[in-house]
Design a protein around this motif. Structure first.
Motif, PDB file in Angstrom:
ATOM      1  N   ILE A 270      12.397   6.023   5.863  1.00 10.30           N
ATOM      2  CA  ILE A 270      10.946   5.871   5.847  1.00 10.30           C
ATOM      3  C   ILE A 270      10.426   5.933   7.279  1.00 10.30           C
ATOM      4  N   THR A 271       9.103   6.003   7.429  1.00 11.45           N
ATOM      5  CA  THR A 271       8.470   5.993   8.750  1.00 11.45           C
ATOM      6  C   THR A 271       7.437   4.876   8.803  1.00 11.45           C
ATOM      7  N   SER A 272       6.969   4.603  10.005  1.00  9.83           N
ATOM      8  CA  SER A 272       5.981   3.537  10.183  1.00  9.83           C
ATOM      9  C   SER A 272       4.615   3.914   9.637  1.00  9.83           C
ATOM     10  N   ASP A 273       4.424   5.195   9.286  1.00  7.89           N
ATOM     11  CA  ASP A 273       3.151   5.627   8.703  1.00  7.89           C
ATOM     12  C   ASP A 273       3.170   5.581   7.177  1.00  7.89           C
ATOM     13  N   ASP A 274       4.313   5.194   6.594  1.00  8.02           N
ATOM     14  CA  ASP A 274       4.405   5.082   5.142  1.00  8.02           C
ATOM     15  C   ASP A 274       3.784   3.774   4.671  1.00  8.02           C
ATOM     16  N   VAL A 275       3.329   3.771   3.425  1.00  6.35           N
ATOM     17  CA  VAL A 275       2.795   2.546   2.818  1.00  6.35           C
ATOM     18  C   VAL A 275       3.929   1.540   2.633  1.00  6.35           C
ATOM     19  N   THR A 276       3.683   0.302   3.045  1.00  5.36           N
ATOM     20  CA  THR A 276       4.695  -0.749   2.889  1.00  5.36           C
ATOM     21  C   THR A 276       4.234  -1.872   1.988  1.00  5.36           C
ATOM     22  N   CYS A 277       2.915  -1.976   1.756  1.00  4.33           N
ATOM     23  CA  CYS A 277       2.410  -3.096   0.953  1.00  4.33           C
ATOM     24  C   CYS A 277       1.169  -2.696   0.178  1.00  4.33           C
ATOM     25  N   ILE A 278       1.073  -3.219  -1.035  1.00  4.95           N
ATOM     26  CA  ILE A 278      -0.132  -3.092  -1.851  1.00  4.95           C
ATOM     27  C   ILE A 278      -0.603  -4.499  -2.185  1.00  4.95           C
ATOM     28  N   LEU A 279      -1.837  -4.804  -1.848  1.00 10.04           N
ATOM     29  CA  LEU A 279      -2.447  -6.068  -2.274  1.00 10.04           C
ATOM     30  C   LEU A 279      -3.527  -5.753  -3.296  1.00 10.04           C
ATOM     31  N   SER A 280      -3.579  -6.537  -4.339  1.00  8.72           N
ATOM     32  CA  SER A 280      -4.596  -6.343  -5.367  1.00  8.72           C
ATOM     33  C   SER A 280      -5.799  -7.218  -5.062  1.00  8.72           C
ATOM     34  N   THR A 281      -6.979  -6.622  -5.133  1.00  8.35           N
ATOM     35  CA  THR A 281      -8.205  -7.379  -4.898  1.00  8.35           C
ATOM     36  C   THR A 281      -9.237  -6.965  -5.922  1.00  8.35           C
ATOM     37  N   SER A 282      -9.968  -7.948  -6.456  1.00  6.96           N
ATOM     38  CA  SER A 282     -10.936  -7.639  -7.509  1.00  6.96           C
ATOM     39  C   SER A 282     -12.241  -7.109  -6.945  1.00  6.96           C
ATOM     40  N   GLY A 283     -12.609  -7.536  -5.725  1.00  9.65           N
ATOM     41  CA  GLY A 283     -13.853  -7.060  -5.133  1.00  9.65           C
ATOM     42  C   GLY A 283     -15.039  -7.302  -6.036  1.00  9.65           C
ATOM     43  N   THR A 284     -15.892  -6.287  -6.219  1.00 11.22           N
ATOM     44  CA  THR A 284     -17.113  -6.452  -7.018  1.00 11.22           C
ATOM     45  C   THR A 284     -16.990  -5.798  -8.392  1.00 11.22           C
ATOM     46  N   THR A 285     -15.885  -5.172  -8.683  1.00 10.33           N
ATOM     47  CA  THR A 285     -15.803  -4.386  -9.912  1.00 10.33           C
ATOM     48  C   THR A 285     -15.061  -5.079 -11.031  1.00 10.33           C
ATOM     49  N   GLY A 286     -14.431  -6.216 -10.762  1.00  8.97           N
ATOM     50  CA  GLY A 286     -13.715  -6.927 -11.810  1.00  8.97           C
ATOM     51  C   GLY A 286     -12.266  -6.540 -11.872  1.00  8.97           C
ATOM     52  N   LYS A 287     -11.962  -5.320 -12.249  1.00  6.24           N
ATOM     53  CA  LYS A 287     -10.574  -4.876 -12.329  1.00  6.24           C
ATOM     54  C   LYS A 287      -9.990  -4.733 -10.923  1.00  6.24           C
ATOM     55  N   PRO A 288      -8.710  -5.088 -10.762  1.00 11.93           N
ATOM     56  CA  PRO A 288      -8.118  -5.063  -9.415  1.00 11.93           C
ATOM     57  C   PRO A 288      -8.122  -3.671  -8.798  1.00 11.93           C
ATOM     58  N   LYS A 289      -8.319  -3.649  -7.481  1.00  4.90           N
ATOM     59  CA  LYS A 289      -8.142  -2.436  -6.693  1.00  4.90           C
ATOM     60  C   LYS A 289      -6.827  -2.585  -5.955  1.00  4.90           C
ATOM     61  N   ALA A 290      -6.071  -1.505  -5.852  1.00  2.44           N
ATOM     62  CA  ALA A 290      -4.782  -1.524  -5.166  1.00  2.44           C
ATOM     63  C   ALA A 290      -4.995  -1.087  -3.725  1.00  2.44           C
ATOM     64  N   VAL A 291      -4.994  -2.048  -2.800  1.00  3.39           N
ATOM     65  CA  VAL A 291      -5.298  -1.803  -1.393  1.00  3.39           C
ATOM     66  C   VAL A 291      -4.007  -1.461  -0.647  1.00  3.39           C
ATOM     67  N   LEU A 292      -3.999  -0.331   0.050  1.00  4.94           N
ATOM     68  CA  LEU A 292      -2.789   0.203   0.662  1.00  4.94           C
ATOM     69  C   LEU A 292      -2.715  -0.082   2.160  1.00  4.94           C
ATOM     70  N   PHE A 293      -1.529  -0.539   2.600  1.00  3.07           N
ATOM     71  CA  PHE A 293      -1.285  -0.790   4.017  1.00  3.07           C
ATOM     72  C   PHE A 293       0.013  -0.112   4.444  1.00  3.07           C
ATOM     73  N   THR A 294      -0.018   0.504   5.626  1.00  4.92           N
ATOM     74  CA  THR A 294       1.206   1.062   6.192  1.00  4.92           C
ATOM     75  C   THR A 294       1.897   0.005   7.056  1.00  4.92           C
ATOM     76  N   HIS A 295       3.107   0.318   7.487  1.00  7.61           N
ATOM     77  CA  HIS A 295       3.816  -0.566   8.410  1.00  7.61           C
ATOM     78  C   HIS A 295       2.987  -0.779   9.677  1.00  7.61           C
ATOM     79  N   ASN A 296       2.438   0.307  10.212  1.00  5.50           N
ATOM     80  CA  ASN A 296       1.645   0.191  11.431  1.00  5.50           C
ATOM     81  C   ASN A 296       0.421  -0.691  11.236  1.00  5.50           C
ATOM     82  N   ASN A 297      -0.231  -0.576  10.075  1.00  8.72           N
ATOM     83  CA  ASN A 297      -1.382  -1.433   9.798  1.00  8.72           C
ATOM     84  C   ASN A 297      -1.017  -2.904   9.922  1.00  8.72           C
ATOM     85  N   LEU A 298       0.053  -3.310   9.232  1.00  6.69           N
ATOM     86  CA  LEU A 298       0.409  -4.732   9.181  1.00  6.69           C
ATOM     87  C   LEU A 298       0.917  -5.238  10.525  1.00  6.69           C
TER      88      LEU A 298
END
Length: 546
Positions: free
Chosen positions: A186-214
């Protein structure tokens, strides 16, 4: 492997040139820290578990070997539903070692929540406890296996109760498998984590983070918080949130420090744990620090001996609470952010008392903030507008939702928060409202529209509109205005009984019912929630005068 991430080449190249991003993955950094501090304790919890960096690394390597044998490959999603336990670290590090995408899900998710969320991200493997309190997590996952087509191996953590199926436990896996030594491709630009957040829409959104982001996010966070390796973190927030996972576990790991977990927040016990473990900093929603200070002042818990900094998010922090904390030797520093742009504004501890609750914070190192109008143009200093942010910490999109991603994250990398505030000449920002129709209850975002949707069909109710009700401890509670369909006017107990029968999660139950002749709306049919808030304030004021 998750692709189609939203980060333009110009910003990406800039972050590499500035050294904000590197080619190191989070797994690479873990290996470095485990080698540098093998006998240093990394994590402990109030359920009796303690692990050094070496012990977490060894167990995680064995669990990773099992995951690989079971078919987990780089880019696959490993979901895990765990309480605030030290074993969470073994699971997340194992995912890093396989190159899988970490996907922690809320402990409170029921079967319907899990089915939706794991199908959303195409979960490949799943790990959960056997049983905690009254919830049988093992039975829950067994009951929905056929509803998640992508799901393969499932393992258990039998910390609180013995298993009652053939599913393997992590302890059994660690006893049978040798540590995985191969590095994932893998590389540091690949997605390493997904956090679910409901935000304003009710159903969860799958928020994507790369290694570099975190990596950047947490390095910037500890720098802004003025923390070092000598600090000891106390964390009682759920580990599926950015607060619990990123700030509670990854930040101390990047420092080579340690963290102390509490499964279920209890203020008196939290005070005891912090004193015993010599904790120096913590982070959580406003009710955490409010309850602890109240506990001390009522003589129901010990005074704080070592805690120096508490970072508070989820609601504005009043100056009275800042002053109260200071009287007990604690600097109470407000922070602001969201899952997508997790706390990027922070009151530096060194400025805490001077600012005295007047500001939500200033941008953390390497992060930009602006205040803009409806046309996305900068407003003058001191004038209210929408807060937006940009930086190497920012999420890179919502999984499989390009249109939603485009609305929140523009081509230049600016994330539009939907929250209102103003900025001064020093770059200090005060968040004082929000455009989103959400209720922030104890630091948790709750979608008002989702509650109203769940109430459709409730006997005795015609139309409803839910808003946040001011609450000293939680920031807000849930209040539903309703037009009655007959003379019954259901009570809170009637409404919650109906929702319980519909299998609606308890966090979405109204805590107050108010009746009104008609729901105020704009010409285009949007609910005027500010008018309902004004009406609620009048009614609550009248109650105090009785």
């Amino acid at each position: 492997m998750i692709t189609d991430l939203k980060i333009n080449d110009e910003r990406k190249n800039l972050y590499y040139e500035q050294g904000y991003w590197t080619e190191q993955t989070l797994g690479d950094i873990w290996l470095e820290q485990a080698a540098r501090f093998p006998d240093q304790e990394y994590v402990s919890d109030d359920q009796g578990s303690r692990f050094t960096y070496r012990e977490v690394d060894d167990r995680a390597s064995r669990l990773a070997a099992w995951l690989v044998e079971q078919g987990v490959r780089p880019g696959d999603v490993v979901s895990f539903q765990l309480p605030t336990w030290a074993e969470f670290c073994i699971v997340y590090v194992a995912a890093l070692k396989t190159g899988a995408v970490m996907h922690p899900v809320p402990r409170k998710y029921n079967d319907a929540d899990l089915i939706y969320d794991m199908n959303l991200v195409s979960t490949k493997a799943f790990i959960c406890p056997t049983k905690v309190a009254k919830i049988d997590f093992e039975e829950q996952i067994l009951s929905i296996l056929e509803s998640i087509p992508s799901l393969g191996p499932v393992a258990l953590v039998d910390k609180a109760a013995p298993k009652h199926s053939d599913l393997p436990t992590i302890d059994e896996i660690c006893a049978r498998y040798e540590p995985l030594v191969e590095r994932p491709a893998i590389t540091s630009d690949d997605v390493t984590c997904i956090l679910s957040t409901s935000g304003t829409t009710g159903k969860p959104k799958a928020v994507l983070f790369t290694h570099n982001n975190l990596i950047f996010s947490e390095k910037s966070f500890v720098a802004g918080a003025e923390r070092t390796r000598d600090d000891v973190m106390f964390m009682a927030s759920p580990l599926n949130h950015a607060t619990g996972f990123f700030h509670g576990l990854i930040s101390p790991m990047l420092l080579g420090g340690r963290t102390v977990l509490q499964q279920d927040f209890r203020p008196a016990k939290a005070l005891e744990i912090m004193n015993t473990e010599r904790c120096t900093w913590s982070m959580g929603a406003t009710p955490f620090i409010y309850d602890m200070l109240k506990c001390i002042e009522l003589g129901e818990g010990p005074r704080l001996e070592t805690l120096k900094v508490f970072i508070c998010g989820g609601a504005p922090v009043p100056s009275s609470l800042v002053q109260c904390a200071f009287q007990h030797g604690v600097l109470l520093c407000e922070c602001y952010g969201s899952t997508e742009s997790c706390p990027h504004i922070l009151v530096p501890p060194s400025e805490c008392m001077e600012w005295n609750g007047a500001w939500s914070g200033v941008a953390l190192p390497g992060i930009e903030t602006r205040i803009v109008d409806a046309n996305r143009m900068d407003v003058p200093l001191g004038e209210q507008g929408e807060e937006i942010s940009r930086g190497p910490h920012q999420f890179v999109g919502y999984l499989n939702e390009p249109e939603r991603t485009a609305r929140a994250l523009d081509d230049d990398g600016w994330f539009y928060s939907g929250d209102l505030g103003f900025m001064d000449a020093r770059g200090r920002i005060r968040i004082n409202g929000r455009k989103k129709e959400i209720i922030i209850r104890g630091g948790e975002n709750i979608c008002a529209n989702e509650i109203d949707d769940d109430l459709i069909g409730c006997p005795g109710l015609d139309e409803t509109a839910t808003i946040g009700m001011p609450d000293e401890r939680l920031g807000e509670r849930i209040c539903t205005f309703a037009v009655p369909s007959d003379e019954r006017r259901p009570t809170v107990a009637d409404v919650t009984a109906y929702l319980a029968e519909k299998h609606v999660a308890k966090r979405l139950w109204p805590e107050r019912m108010e009746y009104i002749d008609a729901i105020p709306k704009t010409a285009t049919g949007k609910v005027k929630r500010h008018e309902l808030a004004d009406e609620l304030a009048r009614r609550m004021q009248a109650e105090q005068c009785l």
